[in-house]
Design an enzyme around this catalytic site. Sequence first.
Site: not given
Ligand code: GNR
Ligand code: NI
Length: 185
Positions: A46, A51, A89, A130-131
């Site tokens: 994601g 970001q 990330l 998360h996003e």
């Molecule tokens: O790559 C990502 N792996 C992930 C693993 C568990 C929960 C959320 C993520 S999102 C992350 C990429 C990222 O930072 N997205 O904002």
């Molecule tokens: Ni993230």
Amino acid sequence: MTLLDIWVLDAPILRQDTTLVSGVTDSHRRLIDDMFETMYAARGIGLAATQVGRLERICVVDVDKARYALVNPEIVTSDGEQTGEEGCLSIPEIYGDVTRAQRVMVRALDRDGKPFEIDATDLLARCLQHEIDHLHGRLFIDYLSLVKRQAAMKKWRKLRGKDKSLTRTIEPRDAAEHHDRDEEL
Ligand code: GNR
Ligand code: NI
């Protein structure tokens, strides 16, 4: 398409709220394409606009062959609980367990400005939460206990050493590598 630099922890933009997109334009579609390219090159599942230094309310996800660009995403309902490991990330090499809803219904606009909904569970639901958090200035470390957050921050500062740069440049991946990943998914 262009690989975008990713802002890392301590960059103020990661704490900013984003702005609703009032109409999806070619400029937004270009951003979406660049975000997908950057996410794949960085091996993420994601990526949110903040970001890559942008304040439009846009994110992309790719979990278990489900690939979505989401404009103005919002969680309409959520159910249950799941606890699992997350990474970001923007905080490379730092991981922590986060409790999230097990299932979320997310409403958004697609790249053509057409409304759609995703009924997501498990990792896709986790990734969407998360996003969407990113799009409101929230990071997964905010959910860690004080002790775990402080340990994560200590590890982050140690990993960073003297390097105080607030962006990371993502290296391109070659076509063969990309193909291999497509096979895995
Ligand atoms: O790559 C990502 N792996 C992930 C693993 C568990 C929960 C959320 C993520 S999102 C992350 C990429 C990222 O930072 N997205 O904002
Ligand atoms: Ni993230």
